[in-house]
Design a protein around this motif. Structure first.
Motif, PDB file in Angstrom:
ATOM      1  N   ASN A 159       0.817  -1.220   0.000  1.00 52.70           N
ATOM      2  CA  ASN A 159       0.000   0.000   0.000  1.00 52.70           C
ATOM      3  C   ASN A 159       0.847   1.265   0.000  1.00 52.70           C
ATOM      4  OD1 ASN A 159      -1.596  -2.309   0.813  1.00 52.70           O
ATOM      5  ND2 ASN A 159      -3.260  -0.888   1.098  1.00 52.70           N
ATOM      6  N   SER A 160       0.623   2.178   0.948  1.00 54.83           N
ATOM      7  CA  SER A 160       1.302   3.469   0.913  1.00 54.83           C
ATOM      8  C   SER A 160       2.758   3.386   1.330  1.00 54.83           C
ATOM      9  CB  SER A 160       0.568   4.467   1.815  1.00 54.83           C
ATOM     10  OG  SER A 160       0.516   3.996   3.131  1.00 54.83           O
ATOM     11  N   GLN A 161       3.262   2.191   1.645  1.00 57.19           N
ATOM     12  CA  GLN A 161       4.700   2.006   1.837  1.00 57.19           C
ATOM     13  C   GLN A 161       5.430   1.952   0.498  1.00 57.19           C
ATOM     14  OE1 GLN A 161       4.715  -1.605   4.130  1.00 57.19           O
ATOM     15  NE2 GLN A 161       3.296  -0.739   5.626  1.00 57.19           N
ATOM     16  N   ILE A 162       4.640   2.007  -0.588  1.00 57.91           N
ATOM     17  CA  ILE A 162       5.168   2.044  -1.952  1.00 57.91           C
ATOM     18  C   ILE A 162       4.626   3.312  -2.608  1.00 57.91           C
ATOM     19  CG2 ILE A 162       5.220   0.883  -4.188  1.00 57.91           C
ATOM     20  CD1 ILE A 162       4.631  -1.742  -2.605  1.00 57.91           C
ATOM     21  N   ASN A 163       5.513   4.175  -3.072  1.00 57.84           N
ATOM     22  CA  ASN A 163       5.071   5.401  -3.726  1.00 57.84           C
ATOM     23  C   ASN A 163       4.468   5.102  -5.084  1.00 57.84           C
ATOM     24  OD1 ASN A 163       5.477   7.409  -1.900  1.00 57.84           O
ATOM     25  ND2 ASN A 163       7.376   8.183  -2.782  1.00 57.84           N
TER      26      ASN A 163
END
Length: 785
Positions: A159-163
């Protein structure tokens, strides 16, 4: 991480924009100077390699088919081009990934693991959405959970741990801003593994995925059209055109696409519409200006998954191989014991009849590229983005072991988002003590305004498992939350060639992040603890090397760091929770090798990532502090054409991701695996081309995904699965359609074994899992002229 005093956000944004305006205002003076003597053409290619790769000894038609992952057509892309970029390699390592480095390096010259998936590969492999693209990459999984569409997992992070980037620009947290996106208007998808804050800013602990829209090229106008239809009554259509106009130096690109993708669950679909265009104007050999606009919308009736059901209740209807384990409902607290997916619910939609998922997005981008001197280039772009999104659904489907019914709960939320920003790069090519050096200095700033009306009440009911009365949403009461994020950064990236084969590559990013949040109740009064501001000043970077030991064989290593705002959703973090930055670091080493006259290529990497101060989903829209996450793994990819008609490719990734120091009142999840993280992901494919007067190719692809869990508790397992696709296409000779240069008809069978499996689990809704699509048949046609 260290703190650095930085000018105030709005001043910084104005200063950055003023730099663009000043450069634009100075263009007439630059042009006047050129009247006496023209500057050399802009050249932003990386330094020449030691040895030019030998072109494949094949004719043009077969050379076009020589790769498993075909690179972006160099002549059609307005980006830096490497000397060997025109020579295709099986893993596309000659492509330039601007999301991985601002130095104009190819994938093989970058000290990191990078994949570039071209438009041709997307078409050939039948990738209809960006989630399809991600699942073909090394070690990446994806799920179109409607709460967070186009969610990705790689190297143990999700999720938002990946840009998620759009033409190199981040628009906000992935799990709040991403949508289902058709691939028709995309030129390429770039995937950078590991912490990537140096290039894309805060948020990139697991890496970054960049979606690059199709861009103008200089040369004759080329047109293309694509159509497809499948057994679920889904259809896609796309038309694109680009090339040089009658105005000297003016090139254009225009694309329009529409799709209606029907789901396998009852009354579910996603409709997309995308229009994008760009103009490039080469005023002189040293100055280019450009502008781009895009409108994108998607409208859907969502599928939220199948509920976990006690094996004892389903009895003969219990399925095998989809889920396993035991479960106590997060929603109603009943003990379900050993769980399964009831085969009577494989196509059941528990959403309300008046559900909707809607988003409308508008992009405006523009900038210039100016050659200030033979060794000095200035590039700048300003951008503005606006989005309106809304979710109006029943989202919770929790089986109740006491009543033997499915408890449902409604949820509503909307977004009104505005983003403006500027990115300015200054590239300086120099010689230090006889050594080639390239330095890029980047100044960037952005201002994000987020207004989030949401539900203040959550209507609920209970329905039958097998034949639910779907009903309607019911009474809705709303409240409002807001968030404003200022972001300013100054970064430096440098490449020093110590020898003709060994290069040091490093960079440093100094960043200011300002968060200002507010929250009100149903009558508009501020909630306790609000408003509250918070700011950070992280320093992140990367240092690494590349060494071409022999021509085509490159070793690399790097150390990189990243930082992001605490929690994976800026609206769920409470004002009383610690507001510290989440930080990450990685060690990585590997090798990239192209050989056999560019007919074979392989790559290997090993990494060790640690992320600290992790916030994790606890279910029910709450967060836990997970302390630390450790992730170690290896990745291997390869592709080969042993003989002209045959092509083989494959990749495999292994990751061991674990929580540490994850203790909370009532228990501990230390040692557990994060949700949606499989230990093993593997892809493979083979194709054979019959060189007949009407060339025909047949192919097969397979994908294996290991066991995953759907929550931090790790009590329920989404079992490993293996699926495969079959395809065959025929290239119709030009003599058949004189007005068309290339025509291709394709027939494809997706999931040809009709495997039932769980593709994704939302840790905020652990009572249910999303199932993968069953067997479908598709026919498509593509034309170029």
């Amino acid at each position: 991480m260290s703190s650095i005093r930085i000018v105030r956000p709005r001043r910084f944004l104005l200063a950055s924009a003023a730099l663009t305006s000043l450069a634009a205002a100075d263009m007439p003076a630059a042009l006047a100077q050129q009247a006496g003597q023209s500057l050399p053409p802009v050249e932003v290619s990386p330094p020449q390699s030691r040895k030019q790769a030998k072109p494949p000894a094949r004719d043009a038609a077969s050379g076009r088919r020589a790769t498993a992952r075909r690179p972006v057509a160099v002549a059609a892309v307005a980006k830096p081009v490497a000397p060997n970029a025109a020579v295709p390699t099986p893993l596309n390592s000659n492509a330039v990934a601007e999301s991985a480095s601002r130095l104009g390096l190819t994938v093989r010259q970058t000290p990191a693991t990078v994949e570039v998936i071209s438009a041709e590969t997307m078409r050939e492999q039948g990738y209809r959405t960006v989630s399809d693209v991600a699942q073909g990459a090394v070690g990446v999984t994806a799920g179109d959970n409607p709460a967070e569409p186009s969610a990705f997992s790689m190297r143990g992070f999700t999720n938002s741990q990946i840009n998620t980037l759009y033409n190199g620009i981040k628009i906000g947290p992935q799990n709040m801003t991403s949508r289902i996106m058709d691939t028709a208007n995309l030129e390429a998808v770039e995937i950078l593994k590991g912490p990537a804050s140096l290039i894309s800013g805060e948020g990139a602990a697991g890496g970054a995925i960049n979606f690059v829209t199709k861009q103008p090229h200089t040369g004759p106008i080329r047109n293309e059209a694509d159509f497809s239809y499948d057994s679920l009554n889904s259809f896609r259509a796309h038309y694109g055109s680009g090339g040089s106009t009658n105005v000297q130096g003016l090139d254009y690109r225009f694309d329009v696409s529409r799709s209606s993708l029907n789901g396998f669950a009852d009354d579910t679909n996603t409709k997309t519409f995308d229009v994008s265009g760009q103009l490039n104007y080469r005023i002189s050999d040293s100055l280019k200006v450009w502008g781009a606009i895009e409108y994108r919308e998607d409208r859907g009736k969502a599928y939220w998954g199948a509920p976990l059901v006690p094996v004892a209740f389903s009895s003969s209807h219990a399925t095998a191989g989809i889920v396993s384990g035991t479960y106590v409902s997060n929603s109603n607290g009943t003990n379900l014991g050993p769980v399964t997916i009831d085969d009577r619910t494989l196509n059941t939609n528990y959403n309300v009849l008046d559900n909707r998922n809607v988003a409308q997005e508008v992009w405006l981008r523009g900038g210039f590229e100016l050659k200030l001197a033979p060794d000095l280039t200035l590039k700048s772009q300003a951008y503005a983005y606006g989005a309106e999104r809304s979710w109006f659904n029943n989202e919770v489907e929790a089986f109740n072991a006491t009543t033997n019914t499915v408890d449902r709960s409604r949820f509503y939320v909307a977004h009104s988002q505005r983003l403006v920003g500027n990115i300015t790069d200054l590239t300086w090519d120099s010689n230090i003590a006889g050594l080639d050096n390239r330095l890029v200095t980047t100044l960037s700033s952005s201002y994000l305004d987020f207004v989030r009306p949401g539900a203040a009440n959550f209507p609920g009911d209970s329905v039958d498992l097998v034949d639910p009365d779907r009903g309607f949403y019911g009474l809705l009461t709303t409240k409002e939350q807001t968030a404003r994020i200022d972001n300013e950064a100054l970064s430096f990236e440098d490449r020093l060639k110590l020898t003709r084969t060994f290069a040091l590559i490093g960079g440093l990013r100094v960043e200011h992040i300002g968060l200002d949040r507010n929250s009100t109740d149903v009558v508009g009064l501020e909630n306790a603890g609000f408003p509250f501001p918070k700011s950070w000043a992280p320093v992140t970077g990367r240092i690494g090397y590349t060494w071409e030991a022999v021509p085509g064989l490159t070793f690399f290593s790097q150390y990189a760091t990243g930082a992001d705002i605490s929690a994976n959703n800026i609206f769920l973090l409470g004002p009383t929770q610690p507001l510290d930055l989440t930080t990450a670091r990685t060690y990585e080493t590997g090798v990239k090798h192209v050989l056999w006259d560019n007919r074979a290529e392989w790559s290997f990497s090993a990494y060790d990532i640690v992320r600290k101060n992790v916030y994790a989903a606890a279910g029910g829209q709450t967060l836990n502090i997970a302390g630390r996450q450790d992730s170690k793994g290896v990745e291997l990819a390869g592709s080969i054409r042993p003989i002209e008609p045959l092509r083989l490719w494959g990749n495999i990734a292994y990751v061991d991701a674990r929580y540490a120091d994850y203790d909370f009142v009532g228990g501990s999840f230390s040692g557990n695996t994060p949700p949606n993280v499989p230990r093993i992901v593997a892809n493979a494919g083979a194709s054979w081309r019959f060189l007949t007067p009407w060339p025909v190719e047949i192919g097969i692809t397979g994908r294996h995904v290991g066991d995953r869990t759907n929550s931090d508790a790790n009590t329920v397992t989404m079992n490993a699965y293996t699926v495969g696709d079959l395809y065959a296409f025929v290239d119709i000779p030009k003599a058949v359609f004189n007005a068309v240069d290339q025509a291709r008809l394709t027939f494809r069978v997706r999931n040809f074994t009709d495997k039932h499996y769980a593709i994704w689990g939302d840790p905020f809704y652990p009572d249910q899992v999303l199932l993968g699509a069953p067997r479908t048949y598709e026919i498509s046609a593509a034309f170029k002229w």
